[in-house]
Scaffold this active site. Structure first.
Site, PDB file in Angstrom:
ATOM      1  N   HIS A 333     -34.330 -29.982  13.025  1.00 29.32           N
ATOM      2  CA  HIS A 333     -34.821 -28.944  12.111  1.00 29.32           C
ATOM      3  C   HIS A 333     -35.189 -27.672  12.864  1.00 29.32           C
ATOM      4  O   HIS A 333     -35.173 -26.582  12.303  1.00 29.32           O
ATOM      5  CB  HIS A 333     -36.035 -29.452  11.326  1.00 29.32           C
ATOM      6  CG  HIS A 333     -35.658 -30.329  10.170  1.00 29.32           C
ATOM      7  ND1 HIS A 333     -34.998 -29.850   9.071  1.00 29.32           N
ATOM      8  CD2 HIS A 333     -35.822 -31.645   9.947  1.00 29.32           C
ATOM      9  CE1 HIS A 333     -34.780 -30.824   8.213  1.00 29.32           C
ATOM     10  NE2 HIS A 333     -35.265 -31.935   8.724  1.00 29.32           N
ATOM     11  N   GLY A 334     -35.536 -27.805  14.127  1.00 30.22           N
ATOM     12  CA  GLY A 334     -35.888 -26.631  14.918  1.00 30.22           C
ATOM     13  C   GLY A 334     -36.923 -27.022  15.952  1.00 30.22           C
ATOM     14  O   GLY A 334     -37.680 -27.967  15.764  1.00 30.22           O
TER      15      GLY A 334
END
Lengths: 402, 77
Positions: A333-334
């Site tokens: 997701h990051g």
């Protein structure tokens, strides 16, 4: 020049309707025109990645050429040889662009990477999966043109659902008979209309009307224990509702459009809010992603750990792999503390959930099971999930560090 | 020992249940099997019967009842 977010506004849907009409007539008469499908795919890809976003378009083209070279090269290689290190090297090469895109904002003060474009993750999942099935020998006749159609299938390019090469190919190579296709059109149109309700009414209400107000209130109510307050709780539910209706709405558009094109793209959501436990939740939420993680990370890691007898007990193997699996999902997701915490939270939740399920299986007689426990389980699961989405939302980051 | 018996033995071991009375029951829906159990099954098949099933061959809907699993294993043997 025109430029659109996929499924972003009424004009996009109007263009979609016009473009799909000839294709529908063709399918009804048992014909699938590759040429026409390719033309409208290019048209919608240009709408999404052209005009002011042309740099993304260039990134997409280079990325696709790169992944085609890798998957094609590996498919040719695999016909003659099958070495482990080569396979791992190819997988690493395939995920390098995605890794750069994900890491760049963390090291460059939030700047987006130049090689990024909308949907790079989803395309990477498809490419890696194609490679893994080639390695297993389950995918034997890799075709460049089919791979391109699979990767660039415009209804799902930006955010999934993540289809599988062999499943897509089977649909793409055939034409559904008229009765089946009429059923698909009916379903597709229904999905799109439910999508309108989800995305443009419910997600709009929760995300655009409610969330910003609650955020302002939450920021003003700081000072208590961990800066938590009632507005934070409200924000948690509003954010969760927005996340669900926005993404489920988008997914319904993507699946609906696919159905109208005679491709049965798999569903992404299946009533996730009625899950009685976290394990079941992941079988119902963002299904094509969690199944991708299940099949290509979880099961493969478990297989490897067990084959090499890394851990003594199967339960240890399962637990360690849960944590790794969900941490990878978090990182995907990051690279921020809240995405990684979100992954860790779900990894731990799965471990606890599994321990409980094993206990229940052993002590079936003494654990009560009735309507009340069922409702309680659903309530508890939904709230745990909403809490995890509060972590995911980055709201805590704003409350604590800004 | 024939395939059916071997597979049932493995399944009984893995699930801790006697599944021979419910040959068409979905093992995943009932919670008797999960991804972990699937991998253990594949490894056992390899060890006991010498049948190699890669993970990507494991399409869950084709392996979700004792009868389906036996049919699948027989087709691969």
């Amino acid at each position: 020049m025109l430029s659109f977010e996929p499924y972003g506004n009424p004009t996009y849907f109007a263009l979609l309707g016009v473009a799909l009409l000839p294709l529908m007539i063709g399918l009804l008469y048992g014909k699938r025109s590759r040429l026409y499908e390719t033309l409208i795919s290019i048209f919608f890809l240009v709408l999404t990645f052209g005009g002011p976003k042309w740099t993304q378009g260039v990134a997409l083209i280079i990325y696709i050429l790169y992944e085609v070279a890798l998957t094609w090269g590996y498919a040719v290689y695999r016909k003659h040889q099958n070495s482990g290190p080569i396979f791992y090297l190819m997988v690493i090469l395939a995920i390098i662009p995605l890794t750069i895109v994900k890491v760049t904002p963390a090291v460059e003060n939030g700047q987006a990477s130049l090689i990024g474009f909308l949907g790079v993750s989803y395309l990477t999942f498809r490419a890696v999966q194609t490679m893994m099935e080639t390695r297993d020998g389950t995918l034997k006749d890799y075709q460049v043109m089919t791979f391109l159609q699979f990767m660039l299938f415009f209804p799902t390019i930006s955010s999934g659902p993540i289809d599988r090469y062999r499943r897509f190919e089977a649909d793409y190579r055939s034409v559904p008979d008229r009765e089946k296709y009429l059923g698909m059109i009916q379903k597709g149109i229904r999905y799109i209309f439910v999508g309108f309700l989800y995305k443009f009414i419910l997600a709009y209400y929760f995300g655009t009307m409610l969330m910003p107000k609650l955020q302002v209130m939450a920021m003003h109510s700081r000072g208590g224990f961990l800066d938590l307050s009632w507005p934070v709780l409200g924000y948690m539910y509003a954010y969760s509702a927005d996340l669900f209706f926005d993404f489920a709405g988008y997914s319904l558009f993507a699946v609906g459009t696919s159905y109208i094109m005679g491709i049965a793209t798999p569903m992404n959501f299946n009533q996730p809010w009625r899950s009685p436990n976290i394990k079941d939740f992941w079988n119902r939420w963002h299904i094509t992603l969690s199944f991708w993680f299940r099949d290509f990370i979880y099961m493969r890691l478990v297989f490897w750990f067990m084959k090499h007898k890394v851990f003594k007990k199967p339960t240890t193997t399962a637990n360690v792999t849960y944590i790794i699996n969900m941490l990878v999902m978090g990182f995907w997701h990051g690279v921020t503390w809240y995405y990684i915490t979100y992954g860790l939270f779900h990894g731990c939740a799965l471990v606890i959930n599994d321990t409980w399920l094993r206990y229940k299986k052993k002590h079936r007689a003494s654990v009560p099971h009735n309507g009340f426990t069922q409702v309680f389980a659903i309530f508890l699961t939904a709230n745990m999930v909403c809490f995890s989405f509060l972590i995911f939302s980055g709201m805590l980051d704003k409350l604590w560090f800004h | 020992m024939d395939i059916k018996e071997t597979v049932l033995g493995i399944l009984n071991d893995l699930t801790g249940n006697d599944v021979s009375g419910a040959m068409d029951d979905n093992l995943f829906d009932s919670g008797l099997m999960d991804s972990m159990g699937s991998v253990q099954l594949l490894l056992q098949l390899q060890g006991d019967l010498g049948i190699n099933v890669p993970v990507s061959e494991f399409e869950r809907s084709e392996w979700d009842t004792p009868n389906k699993i036996i049919a699948k294993v027989e087709s691969l043997a």
